[in-house]
Design an enzyme around this catalytic site. Structure first.
Site, PDB file in Angstrom:
ATOM      1  N   PHE A  11     -11.369  -4.656   3.361  1.00 61.46           N
ATOM      2  CA  PHE A  11     -10.682  -5.496   4.343  1.00 61.46           C
ATOM      3  C   PHE A  11     -10.084  -4.663   5.494  1.00 61.46           C
ATOM      4  O   PHE A  11     -10.520  -4.766   6.647  1.00 61.46           O
ATOM      5  CB  PHE A  11      -9.620  -6.323   3.597  1.00 61.46           C
ATOM      6  CG  PHE A  11      -8.579  -6.964   4.468  1.00 61.46           C
ATOM      7  CD1 PHE A  11      -8.931  -7.654   5.628  1.00 61.46           C
ATOM      8  CD2 PHE A  11      -7.235  -6.898   4.129  1.00 61.46           C
ATOM      9  CE1 PHE A  11      -7.965  -8.251   6.438  1.00 61.46           C
ATOM     10  CE2 PHE A  11      -6.266  -7.487   4.924  1.00 61.46           C
ATOM     11  CZ  PHE A  11      -6.622  -8.153   6.073  1.00 61.46           C
ATOM     12  N   ASP A  66     -18.437   7.402  -4.340  1.00 65.61           N
ATOM     13  CA  ASP A  66     -17.194   7.164  -5.075  1.00 65.61           C
ATOM     14  C   ASP A  66     -16.220   8.304  -4.782  1.00 65.61           C
ATOM     15  O   ASP A  66     -16.580   9.480  -4.946  1.00 65.61           O
ATOM     16  CB  ASP A  66     -17.543   7.125  -6.573  1.00 65.61           C
ATOM     17  CG  ASP A  66     -16.388   6.610  -7.403  1.00 65.61           C
ATOM     18  OD1 ASP A  66     -15.245   7.035  -7.168  1.00 65.61           O
ATOM     19  OD2 ASP A  66     -16.637   5.767  -8.293  1.00 65.61           O
ATOM     20  N   ILE A  67     -15.006   7.948  -4.384  1.00 63.41           N
ATOM     21  CA  ILE A  67     -14.034   9.013  -4.044  1.00 63.41           C
ATOM     22  C   ILE A  67     -13.609   9.819  -5.270  1.00 63.41           C
ATOM     23  O   ILE A  67     -12.972  10.862  -5.124  1.00 63.41           O
ATOM     24  CB  ILE A  67     -12.773   8.468  -3.318  1.00 63.41           C
ATOM     25  CG1 ILE A  67     -12.105   7.343  -4.122  1.00 63.41           C
ATOM     26  CG2 ILE A  67     -13.094   8.046  -1.902  1.00 63.41           C
ATOM     27  CD1 ILE A  67     -10.691   7.016  -3.640  1.00 63.41           C
ATOM     28  N   GLN A  91      -8.154   1.303  -5.502  1.00 63.09           N
ATOM     29  CA  GLN A  91      -8.087   0.080  -6.302  1.00 63.09           C
ATOM     30  C   GLN A  91      -6.767  -0.561  -5.918  1.00 63.09           C
ATOM     31  O   GLN A  91      -5.697  -0.168  -6.385  1.00 63.09           O
ATOM     32  CB  GLN A  91      -8.132   0.400  -7.804  1.00 63.09           C
ATOM     33  CG  GLN A  91      -7.979  -0.844  -8.665  1.00 63.09           C
ATOM     34  CD  GLN A  91      -9.013  -1.909  -8.348  1.00 63.09           C
ATOM     35  OE1 GLN A  91     -10.195  -1.718  -8.581  1.00 63.09           O
ATOM     36  NE2 GLN A  91      -8.589  -3.049  -7.794  1.00 63.09           N
ATOM     37  N   TYR A 156       0.361   0.293  -9.987  1.00 63.78           N
ATOM     38  CA  TYR A 156      -0.207   0.449  -8.638  1.00 63.78           C
ATOM     39  C   TYR A 156       0.766   1.195  -7.720  1.00 63.78           C
ATOM     40  O   TYR A 156       0.387   2.143  -7.018  1.00 63.78           O
ATOM     41  CB  TYR A 156      -0.538  -0.938  -8.062  1.00 63.78           C
ATOM     42  CG  TYR A 156      -0.930  -0.926  -6.602  1.00 63.78           C
ATOM     43  CD1 TYR A 156      -2.119  -0.347  -6.184  1.00 63.78           C
ATOM     44  CD2 TYR A 156      -0.101  -1.501  -5.638  1.00 63.78           C
ATOM     45  CE1 TYR A 156      -2.481  -0.337  -4.831  1.00 63.78           C
ATOM     46  CE2 TYR A 156      -0.449  -1.506  -4.296  1.00 63.78           C
ATOM     47  CZ  TYR A 156      -1.630  -0.922  -3.893  1.00 63.78           C
ATOM     48  OH  TYR A 156      -1.978  -0.912  -2.567  1.00 63.78           O
ATOM     49  N   ILE A 212       1.781 -21.158  -6.659  1.00 62.86           N
ATOM     50  CA  ILE A 212       2.761 -20.077  -6.526  1.00 62.86           C
ATOM     51  C   ILE A 212       3.007 -19.487  -7.913  1.00 62.86           C
ATOM     52  O   ILE A 212       3.210 -20.235  -8.882  1.00 62.86           O
ATOM     53  CB  ILE A 212       4.087 -20.626  -5.958  1.00 62.86           C
ATOM     54  CG1 ILE A 212       3.892 -21.056  -4.505  1.00 62.86           C
ATOM     55  CG2 ILE A 212       5.206 -19.599  -6.080  1.00 62.86           C
ATOM     56  CD1 ILE A 212       5.139 -21.616  -3.855  1.00 62.86           C
TER      57      ILE A 212
HETATM   58  P1  NAD Z   1     -10.005  -3.581  -0.246  1.00 64.50           P
HETATM   59  O1  NAD Z   1     -10.167  -3.656  -1.738  1.00 64.50           O
HETATM   60  O2  NAD Z   1     -10.518  -4.676   0.594  1.00 64.50           O
HETATM   61  O3  NAD Z   1     -10.610  -2.212   0.289  1.00 64.50           O
HETATM   62  C1  NAD Z   1     -10.701  -1.059  -0.493  1.00 64.50           C
HETATM   63  C2  NAD Z   1     -12.120  -0.534  -0.388  1.00 64.50           C
HETATM   64  O4  NAD Z   1     -12.184   0.664  -1.165  1.00 64.50           O
HETATM   65  C3  NAD Z   1     -13.174  -1.487  -0.960  1.00 64.50           C
HETATM   66  O5  NAD Z   1     -14.208  -1.723  -0.021  1.00 64.50           O
HETATM   67  C4  NAD Z   1     -13.708  -0.773  -2.183  1.00 64.50           C
HETATM   68  O6  NAD Z   1     -15.096  -1.003  -2.416  1.00 64.50           O
HETATM   69  C5  NAD Z   1     -13.417   0.673  -1.845  1.00 64.50           C
HETATM   70  N1  NAD Z   1     -13.266   1.485  -3.056  1.00 64.50           N
HETATM   71  C6  NAD Z   1     -12.593   1.170  -4.187  1.00 64.50           C
HETATM   72  N2  NAD Z   1     -12.723   2.151  -5.092  1.00 64.50           N
HETATM   73  C7  NAD Z   1     -13.482   3.110  -4.507  1.00 64.50           C
HETATM   74  C8  NAD Z   1     -13.953   4.361  -4.941  1.00 64.50           C
HETATM   75  N3  NAD Z   1     -13.684   4.826  -6.175  1.00 64.50           N
HETATM   76  N4  NAD Z   1     -14.699   5.095  -4.100  1.00 64.50           N
HETATM   77  C9  NAD Z   1     -14.999   4.634  -2.843  1.00 64.50           C
HETATM   78  N5  NAD Z   1     -14.587   3.441  -2.392  1.00 64.50           N
HETATM   79  C10 NAD Z   1     -13.827   2.691  -3.212  1.00 64.50           C
HETATM   80  O7  NAD Z   1      -8.435  -3.393  -0.021  1.00 64.50           O
HETATM   81  P2  NAD Z   1      -7.588  -3.438   1.331  1.00 64.50           P
HETATM   82  O8  NAD Z   1      -6.669  -4.578   1.220  1.00 64.50           O
HETATM   83  O9  NAD Z   1      -8.459  -3.300   2.505  1.00 64.50           O
HETATM   84  O10 NAD Z   1      -6.722  -2.110   1.149  1.00 64.50           O
HETATM   85  C11 NAD Z   1      -7.023  -0.914   1.869  1.00 64.50           C
HETATM   86  C12 NAD Z   1      -5.952   0.120   1.574  1.00 64.50           C
HETATM   87  O11 NAD Z   1      -4.678  -0.351   1.976  1.00 64.50           O
HETATM   88  C13 NAD Z   1      -5.809   0.481   0.099  1.00 64.50           C
HETATM   89  O12 NAD Z   1      -5.529   1.863   0.014  1.00 64.50           O
HETATM   90  C14 NAD Z   1      -4.614  -0.322  -0.344  1.00 64.50           C
HETATM   91  O13 NAD Z   1      -3.970   0.289  -1.461  1.00 64.50           O
HETATM   92  C15 NAD Z   1      -3.757  -0.275   0.897  1.00 64.50           C
HETATM   93  N6  NAD Z   1      -2.813  -1.390   1.040  1.00 64.50           N
HETATM   94  C16 NAD Z   1      -3.295  -2.656   1.232  1.00 64.50           C
HETATM   95  C17 NAD Z   1      -2.378  -3.689   1.401  1.00 64.50           C
HETATM   96  C18 NAD Z   1      -2.825  -5.109   1.631  1.00 64.50           C
HETATM   97  O14 NAD Z   1      -1.964  -5.988   1.693  1.00 64.50           O
HETATM   98  N7  NAD Z   1      -4.103  -5.411   1.789  1.00 64.50           N
HETATM   99  C19 NAD Z   1      -0.996  -3.432   1.352  1.00 64.50           C
HETATM  100  C20 NAD Z   1      -0.578  -2.127   1.139  1.00 64.50           C
HETATM  101  C21 NAD Z   1      -1.488  -1.109   1.012  1.00 64.50           C
END
Ligand code: NAD
Length: 335
Positions: A11, A66-67, A91, A156, A212
């Site tokens: 996203f 994969d990271i 994740q 998390y 909710i």
């Molecule tokens: P998302 O799940 O849409 O995006 C994460 C992406 O990472 C996915 O496309 C997934 O396929 C990829 N991924 C997961 N494991 C992986 C791995 N082992 N190797 C390579 N790629 C991998 O999530 P998002 O909402 O876009 O979040 C992005 C970042 O922002 C994350 O680090 C999340 O912790 C952080 N974050 C998000 C929010 C939120 O509200 N969306 C809030 C705080 C922090």
């Protein structure tokens, strides 16, 4: 510039990649396409980025990997030769971390360390890391500034805090600049389907009451994805925040009942509200003090929650045909 976005099919990473490609940069996305939610949403993100690249001076390259795998990561760094890395892969999500705590640890702690180490070895200028408001956990005061005690209440949150610490130590020890942006609940087009605003919208459009978890008195700072992109963009060329942690939120707060009512009133005012058991590990309150980001990088949140929800509902309606089946499939666990 050469930019590597880990998690760039997701996203937030997808919005970042799209914005950099549109500006004419060379963007490499590194993503495993994990099974957390339906990968069709990620396929749409990739298609969109490719379409934008076709119209711009920039380039877009997708690498699956994969990271957690050192060799995958190193190969991506060698191929991309990035000036700046935006590390978004993770994740994400509190609930899955409560159910399976070791998995987010492996990805978010081990994977982040692998990314930082590849950056150190390959002479990257800066790594900008997606951190989270979840690092604060127990509320001592609101809004949270970056010095608020960090006592995560979910596995998390612990993983994201560990990432912040690794970033700081790498910035101190090595010739590598790091910045951690602590995002506060982000929403917008192509958002993760298991998040409140997407779920409320999907249910209301199908004449089902929004659900909710808990009594709805929890408060959240919701951040429109464009504001998150804007904060990240300033760090492409500015070293002003190197070594720092910055909150990226709207600075405002809304309780979950009011949020559900806002969506419901926009979509189908006749519906009630359904309550289910509270999710363990969920923070009670979040609200960002964004003064540091304002001072250091000129960050200014531009989208109040009501306006952002209206924009999201409008986007959802326009994209319902492809997005909704994927939201429903994700809710049912399919990917
Ligand atoms: P998302 O799940 O849409 O995006 C994460 C992406 O990472 C996915 O496309 C997934 O396929 C990829 N991924 C997961 N494991 C992986 C791995 N082992 N190797 C390579 N790629 C991998 O999530 P998002 O909402 O876009 O979040 C992005 C970042 O922002 C994350 O680090 C999340 O912790 C952080 N974050 C998000 C929010 C939120 O509200 N969306 C809030 C705080 C922090």
């Amino acid at each position: 510039m050469q930019i590597l976005v880990t998690g760039g099919a997701g996203f937030i990473g997808g919005h970042l990649a799209e914005s950099f490609v549109a500006d004419g940069h060379d963007v490499v996305v590194f993503d495993s396409f994990d099974a957390y939610y339906h990968r069709g949403i990620k396929d749409h993100t990739v298609e969109r980025c490719r379409a934008v690249a076709a119209e711009s001076e920039g380039s877009y390259t997708l690498r699956r990997g994969d990271i957690r795998e050192r060799e995958d990561v190193r190969a991506a760094f060698d191929a991309a030769a990035p000036d700046v890395v935006y590390h978004q892969a993770a994740q994400a999500g509190v609930r899955i971390s409560v159910e399976q705590p070791t998995h987010p640890n492996a990805v978010n702690v081990g994977g982040t360390l692998t990314v930082l180490d590849a950056a150190r070895e390959t002479g990257v200028d800066r790594v900008v890391i997606a951190s989270s408001s979840s690092v604060y956990g127990k509320t001592h005061y609101l809004p949270y500034d970056e010095d608020h005690p960090q006592e995560p209440v979910s596995p998390y949150g612990v993983t994201k805090l560990a990432g912040d610490h690794y970033a700081r130590v790498y910035d101190d020890l090595y010739d590598l600049s790091t910045v951690c942006l602590r995002y506060f609940t982000v929403y917008g087009p192509r958002m993760r389907p298991n998040m409140a605003i997407s779920n409320f919208t999907s249910r209301c459009l199908n004449d089902e009451p929004p659900v909710i978890y808990g009594n709805g008195a929890q408060t959240r700072d919701f951040t429109y994805v464009d504001d998150v992109v804007a904060a990240n963009r300033t760090l492409l060329t500015s070293d002003a925040a190197d070594g720092m942690v910055l909150n990226v939120g709207s600075g405002d707060t809304i309780d979950i009942t009011e949020l559900a009512e806002t969506v419901r009133d926009l979509v189908n005012p006749d519906l009630g509200i359904e309550h289910r058991e509270r999710i363990a590990g969920d923070a009670e309150h979040t609200q960002a003090d964004v003064s540091r980001a304002r001072d250091v990088i000129g960050y200014e949140p531009t989208t109040p929650i009501r306006e952002g929800v209206e924009r999201f509902v409008e986007w959802y309606r326009a994209n319902r045909e492809w997005y909704e089946p994927l939201v429903v499939a994700s809710r049912e666990g399919g990917s």
